[in-house]
Write a protein that holds these residues in place. Sequence first.
Motif, mmCIF file in Angstrom:
data_model
loop_
_atom_site.group_PDB
_atom_site.id
_atom_site.type_symbol
_atom_site.label_atom_id
_atom_site.label_comp_id
_atom_site.label_asym_id
_atom_site.label_seq_id
_atom_site.Cartn_x
_atom_site.Cartn_y
_atom_site.Cartn_z
ATOM 1 N N THR A 161 4.873 10.410 8.050
ATOM 2 C CA THR A 161 4.474 11.736 7.557
ATOM 3 C C THR A 161 5.287 12.832 8.228
ATOM 4 O O THR A 161 5.725 13.790 7.572
ATOM 5 C CB THR A 161 2.980 11.960 7.823
ATOM 6 O OG1 THR A 161 2.223 10.892 7.222
ATOM 7 C CG2 THR A 161 2.518 13.280 7.247
ATOM 8 N N LEU A 162 5.498 12.684 9.530
ATOM 9 C CA LEU A 162 6.285 13.678 10.272
ATOM 10 C C LEU A 162 7.726 13.722 9.776
ATOM 11 O O LEU A 162 8.293 14.807 9.571
ATOM 12 C CB LEU A 162 6.241 13.357 11.760
ATOM 13 C CG LEU A 162 7.073 14.265 12.683
ATOM 14 C CD1 LEU A 162 6.554 15.692 12.619
ATOM 15 C CD2 LEU A 162 7.030 13.750 14.108
ATOM 16 N N LEU A 163 8.330 12.552 9.559
ATOM 17 C CA LEU A 163 9.721 12.512 9.110
ATOM 18 C C LEU A 163 9.874 13.089 7.707
ATOM 19 O O LEU A 163 10.818 13.848 7.435
ATOM 20 C CB LEU A 163 10.234 11.066 9.148
ATOM 21 C CG LEU A 163 10.386 10.447 10.545
ATOM 22 C CD1 LEU A 163 10.823 8.993 10.436
ATOM 23 C CD2 LEU A 163 11.371 11.245 11.383
ATOM 24 N N VAL A 164 8.948 12.732 6.809
ATOM 25 C CA VAL A 164 9.010 13.272 5.450
ATOM 26 C C VAL A 164 8.828 14.786 5.461
ATOM 27 O O VAL A 164 9.545 15.525 4.771
ATOM 28 C CB VAL A 164 7.945 12.603 4.561
ATOM 29 C CG1 VAL A 164 7.837 13.297 3.212
ATOM 30 C CG2 VAL A 164 8.281 11.129 4.355
ATOM 31 N N ALA A 177 -1.378 3.139 12.349
ATOM 32 C CA ALA A 177 -1.651 4.576 12.254
ATOM 33 C C ALA A 177 -0.509 5.398 12.840
ATOM 34 O O ALA A 177 -0.147 6.459 12.313
ATOM 35 C CB ALA A 177 -2.958 4.898 12.976
ATOM 36 N N THR A 178 0.087 4.924 13.916
ATOM 37 C CA THR A 178 1.222 5.621 14.515
ATOM 38 C C THR A 178 2.414 5.638 13.573
ATOM 39 O O THR A 178 3.101 6.659 13.436
ATOM 40 C CB THR A 178 1.614 4.954 15.843
ATOM 41 O OG1 THR A 178 0.482 4.957 16.731
ATOM 42 C CG2 THR A 178 2.765 5.689 16.495
ATOM 43 N N LEU A 179 2.660 4.523 12.887
ATOM 44 C CA LEU A 179 3.769 4.471 11.932
ATOM 45 C C LEU A 179 3.518 5.406 10.750
ATOM 46 O O LEU A 179 4.452 6.062 10.263
ATOM 47 C CB LEU A 179 3.957 3.036 11.435
ATOM 48 C CG LEU A 179 4.531 2.041 12.458
ATOM 49 C CD1 LEU A 179 4.562 0.641 11.867
ATOM 50 C CD2 LEU A 179 5.923 2.472 12.901
ATOM 51 N N GLY A 229 0.817 -1.210 0.000
ATOM 52 C CA GLY A 229 0.000 0.000 0.000
ATOM 53 C C GLY A 229 0.852 1.261 0.000
ATOM 54 O O GLY A 229 0.530 2.236 -0.681
ATOM 55 N N ALA A 230 1.960 1.236 0.749
ATOM 56 C CA ALA A 230 2.857 2.391 0.775
ATOM 57 C C ALA A 230 3.493 2.617 -0.592
ATOM 58 O O ALA A 230 3.653 3.764 -1.038
ATOM 59 C CB ALA A 230 3.932 2.186 1.840
ATOM 60 N N LEU A 231 3.846 1.537 -1.292
ATOM 61 C CA LEU A 231 4.422 1.668 -2.631
ATOM 62 C C LEU A 231 3.389 2.212 -3.620
ATOM 63 O O LEU A 231 3.729 3.018 -4.504
ATOM 64 C CB LEU A 231 4.952 0.317 -3.115
ATOM 65 C CG LEU A 231 6.171 -0.228 -2.364
ATOM 66 C CD1 LEU A 231 6.553 -1.602 -2.892
ATOM 67 C CD2 LEU A 231 7.348 0.736 -2.496
ATOM 68 N N ARG A 232 2.139 1.796 -3.483
ATOM 69 C CA ARG A 232 1.099 2.332 -4.358
ATOM 70 C C ARG A 232 0.932 3.830 -4.142
ATOM 71 O O ARG A 232 0.800 4.596 -5.102
ATOM 72 C CB ARG A 232 -0.227 1.609 -4.093
ATOM 73 C CG ARG A 232 -0.243 0.140 -4.461
ATOM 74 C CD ARG A 232 -1.655 -0.404 -4.371
ATOM 75 N NE ARG A 232 -1.673 -1.856 -4.373
ATOM 76 C CZ ARG A 232 -1.815 -2.606 -3.292
ATOM 77 N NH1 ARG A 232 -1.956 -2.022 -2.101
ATOM 78 N NH2 ARG A 232 -1.816 -3.919 -3.366
ATOM 79 N N VAL A 233 0.919 4.240 -2.883
ATOM 80 C CA VAL A 233 0.772 5.667 -2.571
ATOM 81 C C VAL A 233 1.980 6.452 -3.079
ATOM 82 O O VAL A 233 1.837 7.596 -3.546
ATOM 83 C CB VAL A 233 0.584 5.862 -1.058
ATOM 84 C CG1 VAL A 233 0.679 7.324 -0.679
ATOM 85 C CG2 VAL A 233 -0.761 5.306 -0.626
ATOM 86 N N ALA A 268 -1.136 15.454 2.065
ATOM 87 C CA ALA A 268 -2.417 14.964 1.566
ATOM 88 C C ALA A 268 -2.254 13.677 0.770
ATOM 89 O O ALA A 268 -3.108 12.779 0.833
ATOM 90 C CB ALA A 268 -3.084 16.037 0.705
ATOM 91 N N THR A 269 -1.159 13.555 0.036
ATOM 92 C CA THR A 269 -0.923 12.348 -0.754
ATOM 93 C C THR A 269 -0.658 11.147 0.144
ATOM 94 O O THR A 269 -1.157 10.047 -0.113
ATOM 95 C CB THR A 269 0.261 12.570 -1.699
ATOM 96 O OG1 THR A 269 -0.028 13.671 -2.567
ATOM 97 C CG2 THR A 269 0.523 11.332 -2.539
#
Length: 307
Positions: free
Chosen positions: A286-289, A279-281, A79-83, A234-235
């Motif tokens: 998101t925070l790190l990016v 959800a925490t991960l 899912g992360a790769l798709r996003v 948002a992405t």
Amino acid sequence: MSTPRSGSYGVKGAPYAFLLPAVTLFLLFFALPIGYALWLSLHKVHVSGLGLGAGARKEVWAGLENYTDALTDSELLRGALRVLGYGCLVVPLMLGLALLLALMLDSERVRLAPFTRLAIFLPYAVPGVVAALLWGFLYLPDVSPFYYVLDRLGLPQPDLLDGGPLYLAFTNIAVWGGTGFNMIVIYTSLRAIPAEVHEAAKLDGATPLQVALRIKIPMVAPSLVLTLFFSIIATLQVFNEPTTLKPLTNSVSTTWSPLMKVYQDAFAKGDVYAAAAEATLIALATLLVSFAFLRTANRRRQQEAAR
């Protein structure tokens, strides 16, 4: 020796009284849910026997077990790769189009600028679920007027809800809905450029294209960074488009995006502990990016200012 008036303490405490509602809402609806999610992510349910008797299901300490399972979950990683692929299409296209439209609206030759701004911004006012549902039916060959026109013209009719074109379908929805907001942010920065700058460029013989590339775009760089920052966040949190289009196609799984995986684990499987860890991960990623992006942007701005 003068004594302070009793009303002075009330004046000094007035700012804290004004802040109290905001702080209360922050604690109740932001800090407390985050803390509870972290607490859930460190626990799990231990089932004894068949899990039918009283006390057969107990909440026990799990430590980092939920996080380890999430990091090794192939569905979450896919899912992360798709996003990631989805973001590589959405972010450059949406921001490039927003910048182009903002520059066009800032031109002296544009007509009906207020109406054009409203028309471009209007899709942003449409709720995301409604927009996804609207475009979803336009993608269906049996009900879409676009496919009818293509059929009459004898042109190929691609299925946008199957396979690779699915990314283009999601990208179109996001670009259609988000370009207007980003355009308004960039356009507002363009309108804040002093008129003397444009007049000096004209006196030097600069063409409109040179003014746009060498003056306008560098001066609105902070707005471009801001819109890019919001677009990335948002992405990473895409959920409405794939969830809404899922009933219309078999190409969208229940775990197409990381947030869909969280929703599936929490409400379909009933494992809120694993969902909290996932959800925490996602929030941490998101925070790190975001932090890395802002730090890179600040470093480049400091280097340019030092030149």
